[in-house]
Design an enzyme around this catalytic site. Structure first.
Site, PDB file in Angstrom:
ATOM      1  N   GLU A 140      66.583  53.261 130.052  1.00  0.00           N
ATOM      2  CA  GLU A 140      66.201  52.729 128.744  1.00  0.00           C
ATOM      3  C   GLU A 140      66.100  51.203 128.732  1.00  0.00           C
ATOM      4  O   GLU A 140      65.280  50.634 128.001  1.00  0.00           O
ATOM      5  CB  GLU A 140      67.179  53.207 127.666  1.00  0.00           C
ATOM      6  CG  GLU A 140      66.927  54.627 127.176  1.00  0.00           C
ATOM      7  CD  GLU A 140      67.448  55.709 128.120  1.00  0.00           C
ATOM      8  OE1 GLU A 140      68.149  55.359 129.097  1.00  0.00           O
ATOM      9  OE2 GLU A 140      67.154  56.892 127.890  1.00  0.00           O
ATOM     10  N   HIS A 176      72.668  63.650 119.309  1.00  0.00           N
ATOM     11  CA  HIS A 176      71.239  63.947 119.235  1.00  0.00           C
ATOM     12  C   HIS A 176      70.759  63.945 117.787  1.00  0.00           C
ATOM     13  O   HIS A 176      69.731  64.535 117.478  1.00  0.00           O
ATOM     14  CB  HIS A 176      70.923  65.316 119.846  1.00  0.00           C
ATOM     15  CG  HIS A 176      70.914  65.356 121.350  1.00  0.00           C
ATOM     16  ND1 HIS A 176      71.954  65.850 122.082  1.00  0.00           N
ATOM     17  CD2 HIS A 176      70.001  64.957 122.256  1.00  0.00           C
ATOM     18  CE1 HIS A 176      71.666  65.778 123.370  1.00  0.00           C
ATOM     19  NE2 HIS A 176      70.490  65.244 123.513  1.00  0.00           N
TER      20      HIS A 176
HETATM   21  C1  LIG Z   1      70.714  57.724 128.597  1.00  0.00           C
HETATM   22  C2  LIG Z   1      69.974  59.007 128.391  1.00  0.00           C
HETATM   23  N1  LIG Z   1      68.638  58.996 128.318  1.00  0.00           N
HETATM   24  C3  LIG Z   1      67.951  60.143 128.128  1.00  0.00           C
HETATM   25  C4  LIG Z   1      68.598  61.333 128.002  1.00  0.00           C
HETATM   26  C5  LIG Z   1      67.807  62.624 127.722  1.00  0.00           C
HETATM   27  N2  LIG Z   1      67.989  63.582 128.807  1.00  0.00           N
HETATM   28  C6  LIG Z   1      68.852  64.604 128.703  1.00  0.00           C
HETATM   29  S1  LIG Z   1      68.969  65.502 130.141  1.00  0.00           S
HETATM   30  C7  LIG Z   1      67.788  64.531 130.883  1.00  0.00           C
HETATM   31  C8  LIG Z   1      67.411  64.777 132.309  1.00  0.00           C
HETATM   32  C9  LIG Z   1      68.634  64.644 133.173  1.00  0.00           C
HETATM   33  O1  LIG Z   1      68.305  64.763 134.517  1.00  0.00           O
HETATM   34  P1  LIG Z   1      69.423  64.805 135.629  1.00  0.00           P
HETATM   35  O2  LIG Z   1      70.338  63.632 135.479  1.00  0.00           O
HETATM   36  O3  LIG Z   1      68.745  64.951 136.942  1.00  0.00           O
HETATM   37  O4  LIG Z   1      70.298  66.086 135.281  1.00  0.00           O
HETATM   38  P2  LIG Z   1      69.810  67.609 135.308  1.00  0.00           P
HETATM   39  O5  LIG Z   1      69.460  67.957 133.897  1.00  0.00           O
HETATM   40  O6  LIG Z   1      68.666  67.718 136.254  1.00  0.00           O
HETATM   41  O7  LIG Z   1      71.001  68.351 135.780  1.00  0.00           O
HETATM   42  C10 LIG Z   1      67.345  63.536 130.027  1.00  0.00           C
HETATM   43  C11 LIG Z   1      66.317  62.525 130.345  1.00  0.00           C
HETATM   44  C12 LIG Z   1      69.993  61.304 128.081  1.00  0.00           C
HETATM   45  N3  LIG Z   1      70.725  62.403 127.946  1.00  0.00           N
HETATM   46  N4  LIG Z   1      70.662  60.129 128.273  1.00  0.00           N
END
Ligand SMILES: Cc1ncc(C[n+]2csc(CCOP(=O)(O)OP(=O)(O)O)c2C)c(N)n1
Ligand SMILES: Cc1ncc(C[n+]2csc(CCOP(=O)(O)OP(=O)(O)O)c2C)c(N)n1
Ligand SMILES: [Mg+2]
Ligand SMILES: [Mg+2]
Lengths: 346, 350, 346, 350
Positions: free
Chosen positions: C82, C149
């Protein structure tokens, strides 16, 4: 403020003589240091953490001597990592410690905003787990430090349920509010005003303070108007009240001390007597602390008020650097007095 | 301090007891999540639904390497870590069903669960905001002599955040007793690795901080367990933190609403064939464990989940207290939070 | 909100039928998408940037189809960063582009707080350099999405001079305010309410909108009381006004649209006619947008008011997840109506 | 993309013209900062005073590798970068003296100077918040085909921040035309490197992002220049970003109020002996340049600084307009910001 090139901080904060041993005549800065010292000495769980607070004693020398006395384990220098400093305080607090962090300037708390409002502020409400951390930060302008070393971020955090925010405006409160903050089981932001560091002096009573953190205090009784203020603007409010006495206007001055939660009963009691109120602070007007007080009074003391609640604040702009601009920007005793005069004739 | 990237290590032996324990928790995690999916289709589940299907070996294998007084910081695919550390299936179901009967009592929900008393730090959504907090657990352990190791998980996506960087750097500087596990499941929501970073291995980033970096097959529960156990031992012994990259694959959508059409079908097929529970079962059978014992685990878990669903569905909804504003701040009387007792106070392995 | 497991976002936002082609009957979400589409089509300088906005079309499918039509160079997927997303928008804007960022949820804007208030907000005042960026973020609760959220961060940014903040509460405004935001030479935060995405429907007029960004609008004329609201609470305010009509109470509803800067002349004109005012919003009470409006009115319309300005807001707590708790937390038409009844008898 | 850490490279030749140009700007930077110190002692300077004394080779050497339409993002020790890109000594003095006569007209001050029209992004205090913005300049250059390279500086201390990490990672992912320079001057305020990070070379972090990492002697202006020029060429040619670590030393306090008593005296002495201006002078003399030419540079600069001080002291203070609140937002009529013209529009090297 002088242009003394040997002043004890990144920015000149005063032309006062060099810091001496703590005595009847104590500076605001020394009172903060005394509170830190007493906390470290009396409570093993307390640690200080921040950037350059160790061997150097902090950018403003607030922690001077504490690392030498308490060592690396109690006075912890960190990399420039406001997120990690804040998060690690949360983890340490939950583990039974009482961390007190120092932001080098309150402006940099913006980098830790997320950890504070999302991790620290909400954990107790969500899971019943207290987060007793204290985040100290030198706030405020008046020393020509420009838009990024002069901010007053208290209202941003006062908007967030779960955080407490204190802004000491006297030497004794610099000490008391810090100790009360450490004793509080909640996250407390402690904004110390850098323009007061060496400019404000007074007697200091050391020792664990009585009373609650979130209490306002009538620091000057009066009958015509209630003037609510805090931090460095409090001195200007008192000066304005003094001047107005000569004009036969009796101003009651309330020191807010804790800007979140706000002690509305104390304010309301005063306003019901005086029927008039002005809030004065250094933060910008829109959604500054004055907005909450004025709207609360407008709702709860509507029929007690003989005049609109007025706000004397900085205008809604960034803080300009040049002294000539900064003076015009900041609230002053004169601007406060002018507002009082305007208010009492209504 | 030197940073050495170590070779992926293969599982060295198949300890049957360990294997059965791993299987129990992995199967329980999957049984719960599969049941949640059924409930979602049946309209019996409100809110969202994320799962760690296919990744169970990582949270379970890793968390089983902890002592009772250690702390774990699970993220959204780490139901297994919560279970191993003591969150019950009923509590978890209650959390998902917006009921009482779980630690946040409906103030938070679904995978945002945990209980510091049991050594689980509850996650928030912001990725990976528990990491700086986990760093603080590590710093406190050193300073208070708690002999406590803190294990934190995150996904590949979370490694791109500022919080991640600040945490790992400070952890290395203070040599904190932390174990940092990346679950590299190849996607952050719809974003493939190539759009997230321009290197081949995230474990290589350990060298940027000055801590050991290890890669492990995240679908091999025993390998995960052994890798994490070594890191835990190093941390407890004063050797500082370790960064572990566990390779796995998100074989479903990001959450139930997501059909993951952006993921190549072959990739999913490839990883489905490497299912960690099937693999572990196979190893246990090969090691001579009777099929009945494995069936019994599955049957017991299924029964437990059935009972949990019934209990959770019967549990009351949380009711507003009307005094919520007074419940935002801890009262002056709030004492210290009760973390699990230190090792010598006699905590048992879960 | 239904429990339909195939709904088009991370959280269910509605049980409406699947999104169809844009027509006379357009959803709030489609209106946002239409504005993005028209901007991309009409202005080469416009790019979209954010997490998962490309092939997937965003967590809520707002940008669905745009990457397919405009390609990688105009619809840019990023890592979860971000800070870098926000900073890079500033750099692109200064370079002559018109970036529109999407935060996956408004809650995550906390991670970009520093870049927004320190880099983006102050550059024009300091150096005269405009920063035309638009930061879109799905805000607000009502879908059982819990404390991380569901946040409404508008007041935090409204406190910061230099940022503009809009909160569309109608289908047409979802489109118009977004296009006006892109045309504005300043940083504009655009908070779209996720509970409205598929729940709010209406006709949509496409094309470059007239008028200024920072104007409030009387959306329902009335004579007894001015009800100021915005975003999802606007619908509840309108519903309350409708109900009260049956009780012979005539409520004028003002849609704030832009919460920073606030269009005080429009509000004041209305309040001077009705002599009563209530502000209703979903953000928590203390230092929410209502605080600024109430204190402004208390100062500038003191003698016009026949009753205290009241605020109907969420209480000062984090947003609870469980629907049973969230319903009690959020303002509702019934709570607004009750406040109106209380206000008009004073 | 592979990440290669390259060996420090020695200066390959002593181009006399280049050397004289480097000397001119480095000496001018020092002359201004030395003069500011005198003014501070004399009470003629308000506010704070930071300097880049002893580090001049880095901002000057690096910025001289840019074209006119490129952008530089200086930090607080990079007066030289501002000068090379067109900030005049008088403007700089005016900024320090809280006068009008410089781009921010007293709204910002001292080293917070710059002018996008001249390709200088003005810094803010938060470290290193210009880096994410610089990334955006890079992204815009690629997308708009501007052929523009953006050069950004930061200190060793700034590498511990989240902003730093997010920027470098995204820069590598998008292969942006950026040159990222760390001025490693061994301290972040009072904090020595050992308390900042647990590795030996920050350039090694390039491998964590997938870009080339280069170390260079930051007190060798020619080596800095050549290293940066190669990185600029690579960036302009589409080869993506480079991370450069320039080794130097902060031979004074963090700012004028700081006596740096926490720095070992020997360390300062060692680096004072490696003064970059002395070294460059020596090389020019060895290359046959007459001493008089070097004296002339110093004399000209001294005169220029004297004139600048006089002009700045005579300049008016900024006066409040009374309508500041109306000057916070750009009016609807505000057009596009005028960046330096693209290369083929004929920008000349400074
Ligand atoms: C700081 C932040 N930005 C955006 C999000 C929205 N978001 C929730 S899960 C996700 C993807 C997460 O990917 P990863 O860290 O690889 O975990 P996975 O879901 O693949 O286990 C995003 C972008 C968030 N939770 N936190
Ligand atoms: C985010 C942030 N935190 C803290 C500070 C306060 N601060 C100003 S300069 C400085 C030290 C900077 O060290 P380094 O990056 O090495 O640069 P140097 O001053 O050594 O050139 C600090 C901590 C800041 N400017 N920004
Ligand atoms: Mg992932
Ligand atoms: Mg440094």
């Amino acid at each position: 403020m002088a242009d003394d090139h040997r002043s004890a901080g990144w920015f000149d904060t005063d032309d006062a003589p060099p810091v001496g041993p703590i005595a009847g005549d104590t500076t605001y800065l020394e009172a903060i240091r005394a509170a830190l010292e007493d906390e470290l000495a009396e409570d093993d769980r307390v640690v200080l953490i921040g950037e350059d607070i160790g061997v150097m004693g902090g950018a403003f020398r607030v922690t001077e001597g504490l690392w030498q006395r308490f060592g690396d384990d109690r006075v912890i220098d960190t990399p420039i990592s406001e997120i990690a400093i804040t998060g690690s305080c949360i983890g340490m607090a939950i583990s039974g410690m009482r961390p007190i962090a120092e932001f080098q300037f309150a402006d940099f708390i913006s980098c830790a905003y997320d950890q504070l409002v999302n991790e620290a502020a909400k954990l107790y409400f969500r899971f019943g787990c207290p987060v007793p951390i204290v985040m100290r930060a030198p706030a405020g302008g008046g020393v020509g430090a420009g838009p990024f070393h002069s901010q007053s971020p208290e209202a941003v955090f006062a908007h967030c349920p779960g955080l407490k925010v204190v802004c000491p405006g006297s030497v004794q409160d610099a000490y008391d509010l810090l100790r009360l903050a450490v004793a509080d089981p909640n996250p407390v932001l402690y904004f110390e005003h850098k323009a007061l560091y060496r400019a404000l002096r007074g007697p200091l009573r050391r020792g664990r303070p009585d009373g609650a953190l979130e209490t306002a205090r009538i620091v000057r009784p009066g009958t015509d108007l209630t003037l609510v203020s805090y931090s460095a603007t409090l001195s200007k409010a008192l000066e304005a009240a003094q001047r107005l006495e000569a004009e036969d206007v009796s101003v009651e001055v309330v020191d807010l001390r804790c800007v979140s939660p706000i002690d509305f009963p104390t304010i309301a009691e005063s306003v019901r007597r005086t029927t008039r109120c002005i809030v004065a602070h250094e933060d910008t007007r829109t959604l500054g602390i004055g907005a909450e007080i004025a709207s609360w009074l407008a709702e709860h003391c509507f029929y007690d008020l003989d005049a609109p609640v007025m706000r004397v604040t900085s205008p809604d702009t960034p803080i300009p650097a040049a002294k000539s601009l900064e003076q015009a920007f900041l609230p002053s005793a004169e601007k406060i007095a002018a507002a009082v005069r305007e208010c009492i004739v209504q | 301090m030197t940073a050495a990237k170590q070779k992926p290590r293969a599982a060295t032996n198949t300890d049957v007891d360990l294997g059965l324990s791993l299987l129990h928790w992995m199967d329980l995690s999957r049984a719960i999540e599969d049941r949640l999916h059924v409930m979602k289709r049946q309209g019996r589940l409100p809110g969202r639904l994320v799962s760690g299907r296919g990744q169970e070996a990582i949270p379970v294998g890793a968390t089983l390497a902890l002592e009772a007084h250690d702390i774990v910081c699970p993220l959204h695919r780490d139901l297994g870590a919560n279970l191993v550390k003591g969150i019950t299936p009923t509590e978890f179901l209650c959390s998902y069903l917006w009921k009482t009967g779980h630690p946040s009592q409906g103030r938070d929900s679904d995978v945002h669960i945990g209980d510091l008393r049991r050594g689980i730090y509850p996650m928030i959504s912001h990725l990976p905001d528990s990491w700086p907090v986990a760093l603080g657990f590590g710093m406190a352990s050193t300073r208070l002599g708690l002999d406590r190791v803190t294990l934190a998980f995150c996904g590949d996506g979370a490694t791109s955040t500022g919080a991640w960087h600040e945490t790992l750097n400070m952890s290395a500087v203070f040599r904190t007793p932390n174990v940092w596990v990346i679950e590299n499941n190849k996607y952050a929501y719809s974003t493939p690795l190539a759009k997230q970073y321009a290197i081949t291995s995230l474990a290589d980033r350990a060298a940027a901080y000055g801590m050991p970096g290890v890669e492990v097959d995240g679908n091999d529960a025993i390998a995960v367990h052994e890798t994490v156990r070594q890191a835990v031992d190093r941390a407890r012994g004063g050797g500082g933190p370790t960064l572990i990259e566990a390779h796995t694959m998100r074989i479903e959508g990001h959450a139930v609403h997501d059909d993951a059409s952006y993921v190549p079908k072959e990739l999913i097929a490839e990883w489905k064939a490497r299912d960690p529970i099937d693999a572990l079962r196979g190893r246990l059978l090969a090691a001579g464990v009777e099929a009945e014992r494995l069936e019994a685990i599955a049957a017991d878990n299924k029964a437990a989940v059935g009972a949990a669903v019934a209990a959770a569905e019967a549990a009351p909804q949380p009711e507003p207290s009307g005094s919520e504003e007074q419940e935002v701040y801890a009262p002056p009387s709030a004492g210290d939070w009760v973390l699990p007792p230190a090792k010598d106070a006699g905590g048992a392995r879960p």
